[in-house]
Design a protein around this motif. Structure first.
Motif, PDB file in Angstrom:
ATOM      1  N   GLN A 285      30.271 -55.259  -8.195  1.00 41.40           N
ATOM      2  CA  GLN A 285      30.143 -55.027  -9.633  1.00 41.40           C
ATOM      3  C   GLN A 285      30.043 -53.543  -9.969  1.00 41.40           C
ATOM      4  N   ILE A 286      29.277 -52.808  -9.212  1.00 42.74           N
ATOM      5  CA  ILE A 286      29.068 -51.393  -9.538  1.00 42.74           C
ATOM      6  C   ILE A 286      30.366 -50.593  -9.436  1.00 42.74           C
ATOM      7  N   PRO A 287      31.083 -50.634  -8.298  1.00 43.33           N
ATOM      8  CA  PRO A 287      32.324 -49.858  -8.263  1.00 43.33           C
ATOM      9  C   PRO A 287      33.382 -50.362  -9.239  1.00 43.33           C
ATOM     10  N   MET A 288      33.409 -51.678  -9.475  1.00 48.23           N
ATOM     11  CA  MET A 288      34.366 -52.199 -10.451  1.00 48.23           C
ATOM     12  C   MET A 288      34.058 -51.666 -11.839  1.00 48.23           C
ATOM     13  N   SER A 289      32.787 -51.605 -12.186  1.00 45.00           N
ATOM     14  CA  SER A 289      32.382 -51.110 -13.505  1.00 45.00           C
ATOM     15  C   SER A 289      32.586 -49.610 -13.624  1.00 45.00           C
ATOM     16  N   ILE A 290      32.465 -48.900 -12.516  1.00 40.88           N
ATOM     17  CA  ILE A 290      32.750 -47.460 -12.541  1.00 40.88           C
ATOM     18  C   ILE A 290      34.249 -47.230 -12.718  1.00 40.88           C
ATOM     19  N   ALA A 291      35.045 -48.016 -11.992  1.00 39.83           N
ATOM     20  CA  ALA A 291      36.496 -47.861 -12.085  1.00 39.83           C
ATOM     21  C   ALA A 291      37.028 -48.268 -13.455  1.00 39.83           C
ATOM     22  N   ARG A 292      36.409 -49.278 -14.076  1.00 39.69           N
ATOM     23  CA  ARG A 292      36.870 -49.763 -15.386  1.00 39.69           C
ATOM     24  C   ARG A 292      35.675 -50.043 -16.276  1.00 39.69           C
ATOM     25  N   PRO A 293      35.028 -48.991 -16.809  1.00 41.53           N
ATOM     26  CA  PRO A 293      33.814 -49.189 -17.609  1.00 41.53           C
ATOM     27  C   PRO A 293      34.005 -50.093 -18.822  1.00 41.53           C
ATOM     28  N   GLU A 294      35.210 -50.154 -19.358  1.00 41.70           N
ATOM     29  CA  GLU A 294      35.464 -51.004 -20.521  1.00 41.70           C
ATOM     30  C   GLU A 294      35.365 -52.492 -20.166  1.00 41.70           C
ATOM     31  N   ARG A 295      35.376 -52.831 -18.882  1.00 37.90           N
ATOM     32  CA  ARG A 295      35.271 -54.228 -18.446  1.00 37.90           C
ATOM     33  C   ARG A 295      33.905 -54.542 -17.840  1.00 37.90           C
TER      34      ARG A 295
ATOM     35  N   LEU B 231      22.194 -55.275 -17.259  1.00 38.53           N
ATOM     36  CA  LEU B 231      21.568 -53.946 -17.249  1.00 38.53           C
ATOM     37  C   LEU B 231      22.456 -52.955 -16.496  1.00 38.53           C
ATOM     38  N   VAL B 232      22.927 -53.349 -15.329  1.00 34.18           N
ATOM     39  CA  VAL B 232      23.842 -52.501 -14.557  1.00 34.18           C
ATOM     40  C   VAL B 232      25.103 -52.217 -15.368  1.00 34.18           C
ATOM     41  N   ALA B 233      25.650 -53.253 -15.997  1.00 34.17           N
ATOM     42  CA  ALA B 233      26.880 -53.094 -16.776  1.00 34.17           C
ATOM     43  C   ALA B 233      26.694 -52.128 -17.938  1.00 34.17           C
ATOM     44  N   LEU B 234      25.591 -52.260 -18.659  1.00 33.40           N
ATOM     45  CA  LEU B 234      25.362 -51.379 -19.807  1.00 33.40           C
ATOM     46  C   LEU B 234      25.184 -49.930 -19.374  1.00 33.40           C
ATOM     47  N   VAL B 235      24.455 -49.714 -18.307  1.00 26.92           N
ATOM     48  CA  VAL B 235      24.280 -48.342 -17.803  1.00 26.92           C
ATOM     49  C   VAL B 235      25.618 -47.762 -17.365  1.00 26.92           C
ATOM     50  N   LEU B 236      26.384 -48.540 -16.609  1.00 24.40           N
ATOM     51  CA  LEU B 236      27.659 -48.034 -16.118  1.00 24.40           C
ATOM     52  C   LEU B 236      28.704 -47.902 -17.220  1.00 24.40           C
ATOM     53  N   ARG B 237      28.637 -48.770 -18.198  1.00 23.64           N
ATOM     54  CA  ARG B 237      29.572 -48.646 -19.323  1.00 23.64           C
ATOM     55  C   ARG B 237      29.273 -47.388 -20.118  1.00 23.64           C
ATOM     56  N   ARG B 238      28.003 -47.113 -20.292  1.00 25.89           N
ATOM     57  CA  ARG B 238      27.585 -45.938 -21.062  1.00 25.89           C
ATOM     58  C   ARG B 238      27.781 -44.642 -20.289  1.00 25.89           C
ATOM     59  N   PHE B 239      27.449 -44.675 -18.991  1.00 21.19           N
ATOM     60  CA  PHE B 239      27.459 -43.450 -18.195  1.00 21.19           C
ATOM     61  C   PHE B 239      28.455 -43.525 -17.035  1.00 21.19           C
TER      62      PHE B 239
ATOM     63  N   GLU C 204      29.940 -39.511 -10.768  1.00 20.77           N
ATOM     64  CA  GLU C 204      29.647 -38.156 -10.271  1.00 20.77           C
ATOM     65  C   GLU C 204      28.348 -38.138  -9.473  1.00 20.77           C
ATOM     66  N   LEU C 205      27.305 -38.802 -10.013  1.00 21.59           N
ATOM     67  CA  LEU C 205      26.024 -38.858  -9.299  1.00 21.59           C
ATOM     68  C   LEU C 205      26.152 -39.605  -7.980  1.00 21.59           C
ATOM     69  N   ILE C 206      26.877 -40.718  -8.000  1.00 23.37           N
ATOM     70  CA  ILE C 206      27.068 -41.481  -6.763  1.00 23.37           C
ATOM     71  C   ILE C 206      27.836 -40.642  -5.745  1.00 23.37           C
ATOM     72  N   ASP C 207      28.887 -39.969  -6.200  1.00 28.87           N
ATOM     73  CA  ASP C 207      29.658 -39.125  -5.289  1.00 28.87           C
ATOM     74  C   ASP C 207      28.807 -37.999  -4.712  1.00 28.87           C
ATOM     75  N   ARG C 208      27.991 -37.384  -5.542  1.00 26.70           N
ATOM     76  CA  ARG C 208      27.174 -36.259  -5.097  1.00 26.70           C
ATOM     77  C   ARG C 208      26.046 -36.697  -4.170  1.00 26.70           C
ATOM     78  N   TYR C 209      25.411 -37.812  -4.485  1.00 31.56           N
ATOM     79  CA  TYR C 209      24.231 -38.254  -3.725  1.00 31.56           C
ATOM     80  C   TYR C 209      24.491 -39.538  -2.950  1.00 31.56           C
ATOM     81  N   PHE C 210      25.720 -39.739  -2.529  1.00 32.34           N
ATOM     82  CA  PHE C 210      26.108 -40.997  -1.916  1.00 32.34           C
ATOM     83  C   PHE C 210      25.220 -41.371  -0.733  1.00 32.34           C
ATOM     84  N   ASN C 211      25.020 -40.470   0.203  1.00 28.03           N
ATOM     85  CA  ASN C 211      24.233 -40.806   1.401  1.00 28.03           C
ATOM     86  C   ASN C 211      22.813 -41.217   1.044  1.00 28.03           C
TER      87      ASN C 211
END
Length: 193
Positions: A41-51, A151-159, A165-172
């Motif tokens: 769900q998280i990467p899908m929502s990042i890739a397509r926040p409108e969904r 909750l995850v969807a709303l956060v990811l849709r909004r941000f 960017e945060l996930i990429d920067r702090y991935f580990n």
């Protein structure tokens, strides 16, 4: 290796079959599978926040259906399937006390297990083994799982872009934290009773 898996998942999340995988994982997580649907769900929502809201909805519906399968495992197939699953996860020793807690405070336990990143399958099997009311199971699953996924969807849709960017920067650090929470959930269930 985790980074490659994350990048692969992001690529698959944008593909046409991603939603089917999300549905499958959401269903299986509530009854027998060890990987939570947030992984898709998280990467899908990042890739397509409108969904993101759609993904939360399908995760919720599939997860509630999976909870009913977990319930049936506990209710009808406890000896054949439930015991081996609980042994696999190392929960059999504490299961009787946990099941008694589910019987006494079913809605609250089911709500907590549905919302938190801890093994929901143990709770759904316990609910079936003690005959918890199916409407209680469904209501707690909708509120807990839906609350978490939306909750995850709303956060990811909004941000979405900022979240990526945060996930990429702090991935580990995030991967270690997520792993610790997931493993910690198993430990809490195993030693709480």
């Amino acid at each position: 290796m985790l980074r490659r898996l994350y990048d692969w998942t992001l690529a698959k999340a944008a593909g046409p079959g991603a939603e089917r995988w999300l549905i499958t994982i959401s269903f299986a997580d509530s009854s027998f599978f060890p990987v939570p649907p947030d992984v898709m769900q998280i990467p899908m929502s990042i890739a397509r926040p409108e969904r993101a809201i759609r993904y939360a909805a399908v995760s919720t519906v599939a997860s509630v259906a999976g909870a009913l399968l977990g319930y049936l495992i506990g209710s009808l197939l406890y000896q054949a399937i439930g015991v081996p699953l609980l042994d696999f996860y190392g929960y059999q020793d504490k299961f009787v006390a946990f099941a008694a807690s589910i019987k006494a405070n079913g809605f609250l336990w089911m709500l907590a297990f549905a919302f938190l990143p801890i093994p929901y399958k143990v709770a759904t099997i316990a609910a079936g083994s003690v005959g918890l009311s199916i409407p209680v199971l469904i209501a707690a699953s909708i509120l807990g799982r839906g609350g978490r996924f939306f909750l995850v969807a709303l956060v990811l849709r909004r941000f979405g872009a900022k979240a990526q960017e945060l996930i990429d920067r702090y991935f580990n650090a995030l991967a270690l934290t997520a792993t610790a929470l997931f493993v910690g959930g198993f430990v809490v269930v195993k030693y709480a009773f």
